[in-house]
Design an enzyme around this catalytic site. Structure first.
Site, PDB file in Angstrom:
ATOM      1  NE  ARG A 230     -94.998  16.875  51.464  1.00  0.00           N
ATOM      2  CZ  ARG A 230     -94.228  17.179  50.422  1.00  0.00           C
ATOM      3  NH1 ARG A 230     -93.667  18.368  50.340  1.00  0.00           N
ATOM      4  NH2 ARG A 230     -94.019  16.300  49.458  1.00  0.00           N
TER       5      ARG A 230
ATOM      6  CG  ASN B  79     -89.044   7.681  37.056  1.00  0.00           C
ATOM      7  OD1 ASN B  79     -89.557   7.731  35.947  1.00  0.00           O
ATOM      8  ND2 ASN B  79     -89.559   6.989  38.067  1.00  0.00           N
TER       9      ASN B  79
ATOM     10  CB  ALA C 201    -141.152  59.413  36.516  1.00  0.00           C
TER      11      ALA C 201
HETATM   12  C1  UD1 Z   1     -92.103   8.299  42.322  1.00  0.00           C
HETATM   13  C2  UD1 Z   1     -91.049   7.429  41.623  1.00  0.00           C
HETATM   14  C3  UD1 Z   1     -89.782   8.258  41.430  1.00  0.00           C
HETATM   15  C4  UD1 Z   1     -90.089   9.505  40.634  1.00  0.00           C
HETATM   16  C5  UD1 Z   1     -91.218  10.304  41.298  1.00  0.00           C
HETATM   17  C6  UD1 Z   1     -91.666  11.404  40.394  1.00  0.00           C
HETATM   18  C7  UD1 Z   1     -91.422   5.144  42.380  1.00  0.00           C
HETATM   19  C8  UD1 Z   1     -90.984   4.075  43.289  1.00  0.00           C
HETATM   20  N1  UD1 Z   1     -90.775   6.300  42.458  1.00  0.00           N
HETATM   21  O1  UD1 Z   1     -91.589   8.603  43.588  1.00  0.00           O
HETATM   22  O2  UD1 Z   1     -88.803   7.500  40.730  1.00  0.00           O
HETATM   23  O3  UD1 Z   1     -88.941  10.309  40.496  1.00  0.00           O
HETATM   24  O4  UD1 Z   1     -92.355   9.448  41.551  1.00  0.00           O
HETATM   25  O5  UD1 Z   1     -92.566  12.198  41.088  1.00  0.00           O
HETATM   26  O6  UD1 Z   1     -92.334   4.942  41.581  1.00  0.00           O
HETATM   27  N2  UD1 Z   1     -99.268   6.250  44.479  1.00  0.00           N
HETATM   28  C9  UD1 Z   1    -100.309   5.358  44.566  1.00  0.00           C
HETATM   29  N3  UD1 Z   1    -100.188   4.308  45.424  1.00  0.00           N
HETATM   30  C10 UD1 Z   1     -99.082   4.093  46.171  1.00  0.00           C
HETATM   31  C11 UD1 Z   1     -98.021   5.018  46.067  1.00  0.00           C
HETATM   32  C12 UD1 Z   1     -98.151   6.083  45.183  1.00  0.00           C
HETATM   33  O7  UD1 Z   1    -101.333   5.514  43.898  1.00  0.00           O
HETATM   34  O8  UD1 Z   1     -99.061   3.117  46.912  1.00  0.00           O
HETATM   35  C13 UD1 Z   1     -99.401   7.391  43.544  1.00  0.00           C
HETATM   36  C14 UD1 Z   1     -99.377   8.727  44.258  1.00  0.00           C
HETATM   37  O9  UD1 Z   1    -100.687   9.158  44.570  1.00  0.00           O
HETATM   38  C15 UD1 Z   1     -98.715   9.617  43.225  1.00  0.00           C
HETATM   39  C16 UD1 Z   1     -97.807   8.682  42.463  1.00  0.00           C
HETATM   40  O10 UD1 Z   1     -98.298   7.393  42.686  1.00  0.00           O
HETATM   41  O11 UD1 Z   1     -99.647  10.170  42.325  1.00  0.00           O
HETATM   42  C17 UD1 Z   1     -96.372   8.805  42.892  1.00  0.00           C
HETATM   43  O12 UD1 Z   1     -96.273   8.517  44.237  1.00  0.00           O
HETATM   44  P1  UD1 Z   1     -95.236   9.226  45.188  1.00  0.00           P
HETATM   45  O13 UD1 Z   1     -95.342   8.682  46.535  1.00  0.00           O
HETATM   46  O14 UD1 Z   1     -95.344  10.694  45.009  1.00  0.00           O
HETATM   47  O15 UD1 Z   1     -93.877   8.692  44.502  1.00  0.00           O
HETATM   48  P2  UD1 Z   1     -92.430   9.163  44.851  1.00  0.00           P
HETATM   49  O16 UD1 Z   1     -91.980   8.443  46.045  1.00  0.00           O
HETATM   50  O17 UD1 Z   1     -92.355  10.620  44.850  1.00  0.00           O
END
Ligand code: UD1
Ligand code: CA
Length: 460
Positions: A16, A169, A423
């Site tokens: 995004r 969370n 100058a």
């Molecule tokens: C996650 C939490 C959720 C919380 C939210 C806060 C889980 C399952 N859920 O959700 O409870 O409220 O964050 O923002 O943990 N990332 C990786 N590898 C992956 C997936 C994610 O490195 O395979 C990293 C992303 O780059 C990011 C972070 O982990 O920095 C969170 O990932 P994101 O997909 O934003 O998590 P949410 O689904 O929003």
């Protein structure tokens, strides 16, 4: 202090952002999001820092270029639990692990210290926050009666009733390493997103009778993440607002705290006044009583006490002495050193030069690769011709020299002590001290000369 490992999750692509640049390399206050998090992590003196990066994000380790970090590639990306699992071989047997997000840059050291204090080798500590608009976040489940945390349920898996819960969370947590080694391999992906959720370890902890504590950030903005340019801009403003408040609290006068941008570190002495729309980059140190005019930009600059920078001045990688007057509209380029009481006026450019006490170049001048002594007056329109198209050469102007307006000094050249330059001169050879030197075509007048007259066409 217990053994602290830190894992920073940064594998997300950041679709995004609509950018070819990986999300965690986008800038807040002139610094990549991930560098903010790394700085905060470093302040906690951890034994190890692992950064999880993803496919297509090779530019992340290349850009950050820090050998002390453990870079762990996650491919494919199967969720936050899966991401942490990739780090398991690096996590110590004993001690605790703090999980941070690479796209949550404003988390404060104090908040994390509190969270770490809440955790221990035996219990889990979660950073949770009450949100008016909790949608999109994982919800914190607590036992009725005891209020003990029992699980985290992701929005997509939550029932309508669970979605009414406002305690969310943040994703930031501290877990005992022994537990992570035990629990992470047991995670499953039987959920709405078919992902391995890190949040599922909370229910595991509850079942195993491991205590789960919650701590909260002092400000909600600390746990805001970046998924879009809108959120990036929001965090930039929050950061700037916080920085401006910090400066005000230290006694700096800001004409408008909403119109200053600090992209780095700004250290100010007493009674410093900063007018609107100034930008500070890198490390900028400002002495007591300094005034900075509107729309000035200072990058890696030291300014000593009582100097005035007039509006629209651009100063980079330079040292400005005491009681100088710079600008308006001055450009001071890298490698410049000004001693005290130096004046650099409007449309004056100074590059890689040093100017000693009391010397002045007030108007329309270029000074490059030059050493200027004390009490020198450089007239309007003076140019040091330091470049022959291939090489750069030095100009030396000794103490008490007076250079008349519209003079070119062809480097290498030395203007000796006390010289006066007439100058309009083009000076190609060293001058003798205390003498007048000038190079000027003799003035003449042409007797009887008539100005051309415009030819008139025949009238219609
Ligand atoms: C996650 C939490 C959720 C919380 C939210 C806060 C889980 C399952 N859920 O959700 O409870 O409220 O964050 O923002 O943990 N990332 C990786 N590898 C992956 C997936 C994610 O490195 O395979 C990293 C992303 O780059 C990011 C972070 O982990 O920095 C969170 O990932 P994101 O997909 O934003 O998590 P949410 O689904 O929003
Ligand atoms: Ca998210």
């Amino acid at each position: 202090m217990q053994n602290l490992n830190i894992v920073i999750l940064a594998a997300g692509l950041g679709k995004r952002m609509y950018s070819t640049l990986p999300k965690v390399l986008h800038l807040v206050a002139g610094k990549p999001l991930l560098s903010h998090v790394l700085g905060t992590a470093h302040a906690l003196s951890p034994q190890k820092v692992c950064v999880v990066y993803g496919h297509g994000n090779e530019t992340v380790p290349k850009t950050i270029a820090n050998n002390e970090l453990i870079w762990v590639k996650q491919e494919p990306q199967l969720g936050t639990g899966h991401a942490l699992m990739q780090c398991l071989p690096h996590l110590d047997e004993k001690g605790i692990t703090l999980v941070l997000y690479g796209d949550v840059p404003l988390i404060r050291v104090e908040t994390l210290q509190m969270l770490i204090t809440t955790a221990s080798a035996e219990n889990l500590a979660l950073l949770t926050v009450e949100l008016n608009e909790p949608s999109g976040y994982g919800r914190i489940m607590r036992e009725i009666g005891t209020g003990k945390i029992s699980a985290i349920v992701e929005e997509k898996d939550a029932s309508t009733a669970q979605r009414q819960i406002h305690e969310t969370n943040t994703g930031i947590m501290v877990a005992p390493n022994a537990c992570l080694h035990d629990w992470l391999p047991k995670l499953e992906n039987k959920n709405a997103q078919k992902e391995y959720y890190l949040t599922d370890i909370v229910a595991m902890a509850a079942t195993a009778g491991v205590k789960i504590e919650a701590a909260h950030p002092s400000h909600t903005w600390e746990v805001l993440g970046v998924n879009s340019k809108v959120q990036l801009a929001t965090l930039e403003r929050i950061h700037q607002n916080e920085y401006a408040n910090k400066l005000l609290e230290q006694g700096v006068t800001l004409a408008d705290p909403s119109r200053i941008d600090v992209r780095g570190q700004l250290d100010c002495g007493k009674d410093v006044e900063i007018d609107i729309n100034c930008i500070f980059e890198g490390l900028v140190e400002i002495g007591d009583g300094v005034r900075i005019g509107a729309n000035s930009i200072l990058k890696n600059v030291k300014v000593e006490a009582d100097t005035i920078i007039f509006p629209f001045s651009l100063i980079e990688n330079a040292d400005i002495g005491k009681s100088c007057r710079i600008g308006p509209l001055a450009r001071i380029r890298p490698g410049t050193k000004l001693a005290s009481k130096v004046h650099v006026g409007n449309f004056v450019e100074v590059k890689n030069s040093s100017i000693a006490t009391g010397s002045k170049a007030n108007h329309l001048t270029y000074i490059g690769d030059t050493t200027i002594g004390k009490n020198v007056n450089v007239g309007a329109g003076t140019i040091t011709c330091n470049y022959d198209g291939a090489n750069k050469f030095q100009t030396i102007i000794e103490d008490n020299v007076f250079i008349g307006s519209d003079t070119q000094l062809i480097a290498p050249v030395k203007i000796a002590k006390g010289s006066t330059i007439g100058a309009g001169s083009t000076i190609t050879r060293d001058t003798p001290p205390e003498e007048l030197t000038l190079s000027r075509a003799k003035q003449m007048s042409v007797a009887g000369w008539k100005r051309p007259v415009k030819k008139t066409r025949g009238k219609e």
